[in-house]
Write a protein that holds these residues in place. Structure first.
Motif, short mmCIF file in Angstrom:
data_model
loop_
_atom_site.label_atom_id
_atom_site.label_comp_id
_atom_site.label_asym_id
_atom_site.label_seq_id
_atom_site.Cartn_x
_atom_site.Cartn_y
_atom_site.Cartn_z
N TRP A 241 0.88 -1.12 -0.01
CA TRP A 241 -0.04 0.14 0.19
C TRP A 241 0.81 1.44 -0.09
CZ3 TRP A 241 -4.37 -1.20 4.25
CH2 TRP A 241 -5.14 -2.14 3.46
N LEU A 242 1.91 1.17 0.51
CA LEU A 242 2.89 2.39 0.62
C LEU A 242 3.26 2.67 -0.81
CD1 LEU A 242 4.39 4.22 2.65
CD2 LEU A 242 6.34 2.57 2.60
N PHE A 243 3.00 2.00 -1.76
CA PHE A 243 3.44 1.92 -3.16
C PHE A 243 2.35 1.73 -3.97
CE2 PHE A 243 7.69 1.10 -1.06
CZ PHE A 243 8.28 2.11 -1.25
N GLY A 244 1.27 1.81 -3.32
CA GLY A 244 -0.15 1.72 -4.07
C GLY A 244 -0.32 2.50 -5.14
N PHE A 245 0.57 4.14 -5.10
CA PHE A 245 0.43 4.81 -5.96
C PHE A 245 0.81 4.46 -7.30
CE2 PHE A 245 4.73 5.19 -4.13
CZ PHE A 245 5.51 5.15 -5.46
N LEU A 246 1.60 3.42 -7.57
CA LEU A 246 1.79 2.99 -8.77
C LEU A 246 0.56 2.47 -9.43
CD1 LEU A 246 4.73 0.61 -7.64
CD2 LEU A 246 5.09 2.67 -9.03
N ARG A 247 -0.38 2.02 -9.03
CA ARG A 247 -1.65 1.55 -9.71
C ARG A 247 -2.60 2.84 -9.91
NH1 ARG A 247 -6.85 1.20 -8.81
NH2 ARG A 247 -6.65 1.63 -6.56
N VAL A 248 -2.72 3.57 -8.70
CA VAL A 248 -3.57 4.87 -8.85
C VAL A 248 -3.14 5.93 -9.90
CG1 VAL A 248 -4.65 6.76 -7.54
CG2 VAL A 248 -4.35 4.27 -6.44
N SER A 249 -1.79 6.17 -9.69
CA SER A 249 -1.26 7.46 -10.73
C SER A 249 -1.19 6.89 -12.16
CB SER A 249 0.09 7.73 -10.23
OG SER A 249 0.93 6.91 -10.18
N THR A 250 -0.89 5.61 -12.45
CA THR A 250 -0.97 4.93 -13.60
C THR A 250 -2.42 4.91 -14.17
OG1 THR A 250 0.89 3.48 -13.03
CG2 THR A 250 -0.47 2.76 -15.12
N SER A 251 -3.28 4.69 -13.41
CA SER A 251 -4.70 4.65 -14.08
C SER A 251 -5.05 6.09 -14.38
CB SER A 251 -5.54 4.37 -12.92
OG SER A 251 -7.03 4.58 -13.34
N GLY A 252 -4.88 7.16 -13.46
CA GLY A 252 -5.14 8.55 -13.97
C GLY A 252 -4.48 9.06 -15.16
N PHE A 253 -3.13 8.84 -15.31
CA PHE A 253 -2.45 9.27 -16.45
C PHE A 253 -2.80 8.45 -17.83
CE2 PHE A 253 0.83 10.68 -13.36
CZ PHE A 253 0.81 11.74 -13.56
N ALA A 254 -3.14 7.01 -17.62
CA ALA A 254 -3.60 6.21 -18.80
C ALA A 254 -4.74 6.71 -19.27
CB ALA A 254 -3.48 4.94 -18.40
N ALA A 255 -5.78 7.20 -18.18
CA ALA A 255 -7.03 7.92 -18.79
C ALA A 255 -6.86 9.08 -19.37
CB ALA A 255 -7.90 7.93 -17.51
N GLN A 256 -6.11 10.06 -19.07
CA GLN A 256 -6.11 11.44 -19.63
C GLN A 256 -5.32 11.06 -21.14
OE1 GLN A 256 -4.31 14.37 -17.41
NE2 GLN A 256 -5.44 13.96 -15.41
N ALA A 257 -4.42 9.77 -21.03
CA ALA A 257 -3.76 9.88 -22.51
C ALA A 257 -4.95 9.22 -23.16
CB ALA A 257 -2.73 8.81 -22.27
N GLN A 258 -5.91 8.40 -22.91
CA GLN A 258 -6.80 7.75 -23.68
C GLN A 258 -7.96 8.92 -24.16
OE1 GLN A 258 -7.03 4.69 -24.45
NE2 GLN A 258 -9.17 4.02 -24.78
N GLY A 259 -8.18 9.91 -23.11
CA GLY A 259 -9.13 10.87 -23.38
C GLY A 259 -8.40 11.63 -24.66
N ALA A 260 -7.34 11.95 -24.65
CA ALA A 260 -6.53 12.76 -25.67
C ALA A 260 -6.17 11.85 -26.96
CB ALA A 260 -5.53 13.36 -25.31
#
Length: 433
Positions: free
Chosen positions: A55-74
């Motif tokens: 969980w301390l490095f759970g940002f790996l999933r969360v941030s990846t999802s956000g950046f991938a979604a924005q790239a998908q939207g663009a």
């Protein structure tokens, strides 16, 4: 964008994310049928250690999802690939570091939790086996986040179900047939994580276009997007650290009241995980739609997503509370047949009934902020909630004991919701003004 389209994405995501804690729940359910409650305690402590690490490095999933979604939207395929490659490399390095530092990590964790001698032994056995899956588990986080961000929900669900089915089969085989006990539980989870990552690689290769060429080092390390990723990951890591302080203190304080209370708390926390991950499915749906809205500069989609997120946070809280209240007599025996532990669960289950409505808005709005790749409000709200937890813990534990522990946890959950919701107006102004 309406209730139907939101739920069409959210429901598969709920099914997908709710399978995440099943690795721990299956472990608990199997060892809970064994006669010694120290088995449950050993797996509980071992699971807490891995939750702390991952969980301390759970940002790996969360941030990846956000950046991938924005790239998908663009509609930017190159950035979608980079949204996977950058965190995948980081996950591998972190996982290898865990292997190198496994003994100091185990010693420090057990020194902090201070379980009884029998629980200590079982927790050590569990950790020493499962730790070898660290690189695979963290890289699975990245792949899951990338697939979710790209709205590849069927693939995400298939991968999650596949991993859990393998885990269930191997756990039952190793514990009930081979009689390996806690070691069998850990070995089953380790193999499930490795097999799941192998399938993840196959999926990634199939998704990449035939014309795909691996990005250069300069592309991967491009300072502007790389810095944004690092800043977001830093804030999410601080958020996760606060969350882990709460859960580790919860386990450590619960252990002071004996092995059976530790076991009862562990089972209730596992039920809490199921509830929380159901909300996480809604949060992931919100994250995808918010990311797409920002990537395509669509304010109408953003506003509608925010509205639906809040509505379904409330509806889900009511539904989850009702399901647990009506079905608790069927749910609890799945985890243990030990009567003294069941009686303790009956004593403290009221606090779990309060959890969904307490945490719902904070858990779902989390997806809105991660989809916007705005992690500073998440970080700050979690710090404030942690302060609430520590204050209530200090005041209530001497008189209320384990009830005081649960009171602090519920007020912490309320704080997460209130403090994060306070940042919504400023997020609205920043994104589309």
């Amino acid at each position: 964008m309406n209730h139907r389209t939101y739920l069409a994405l959210a429901i598969p995501l709920i099914i997908s994310t709710i399978t995440t804690p099943l690795l721990g729940i299956v472990d608990m359910a199997v060892v809970g049928q064994l006669p010694n409650p120290a088995y449950i305690g050993g797996v509980a402590v071992g699971t807490i250690i891995f939750n702390t690490m991952y969980w301390l490095f759970g940002f790996l999933r969360v941030s990846t999802s956000g950046f991938a979604a924005q790239a998908q939207g663009a509609n930017d395929e190159r950035q979608q690939a980079l949204a996977l490659i950058r965190p995948l490399f980081i996950a591998f390095i972190i996982g290898i570091s865990f292997l190198i530092l496994q003994l100091p990590i185990l010693n420090l964790a057990l020194a902090i939790i201070r379980p009884s001698s029998d629980v200590f032994e079982f927790a050590s056995d569990y950790f020493s086996i499962r730790i070898w899956g660290a690189p695979f588990s963290l890289m699975n986080y990245v792949v899951m986040g990338w697939l979710i961000g790209r709205a590849r929900i069927k693939l995400t669900l298939t991968l999650q179900i596949f991993m859990n089915v393998i885990n269930i089969i191997l756990t039952v085989l190793f514990v009930n047939v081979f009689l390996w006990g806690v070691s069998g539980v850990a070995a089953a989870t380790l193999l499930a994580e490795i097999i799941a990552f192998a399938l993840s690689l196959f999926i990634i290769i199939k998704l990449l276009p035939k014309s795909f060429s691996f990005p250069s080092k300069s592309e991967i390390m491009d300072p502007v997007p790389f810095k944004k990723m690092v800043v977001m990951n830093r804030d999410l890591m601080i958020r996760t650290f606060c969350l882990l302080v709460v859960f580790n203190l919860f386990t450590a304080k619960g252990a002071m009241y004996g092995t059976e209370t530790l076991a009862a708390n562990a089972i209730l926390i596992q039920i809490h995980y199921l509830m929380a991950y159901a909300f996480d499915g809604l949060a992931n749906a919100s994250s995808i739609y918010v990311g797409k809205a920002i990537g395509s500069n669509n304010k109408v989609l953003y506003n509608k997503t925010l509205s639906l997120s809040c509505q379904w946070a409330f509806f889900a809280a009511v539904l989850i509370t009702g399901i647990f209240y009506l079905c608790k007599g069927l749910i609890i025996p799945i985890f243990t047949q030990k009567q003294t532990v069941i009686e303790l669960i009956d004593t403290y289950e009221g606090w779990i009934i309060l959890f969904p409505i307490s945490a719902s808005f904070g858990l779902v709005l989390y997806g809105v902020f991660t989809g916007a790749t705005e992690a500073k409000p998440i970080r700050n709200s979690m710090i404030y909630a942690l302060i609430v937890f520590l204050l209530v813990l200090y005041i209530s534990i001497p008189t209320l004991q384990n009830h005081g522990l649960w009171l602090a946890f519920i007020l912490f959950s309320v704080g997460r919701s209130i403090f994060l919701a306070m940042y919504i107006p400023s997020l609205n102004r920043k994104l589309f003004n």
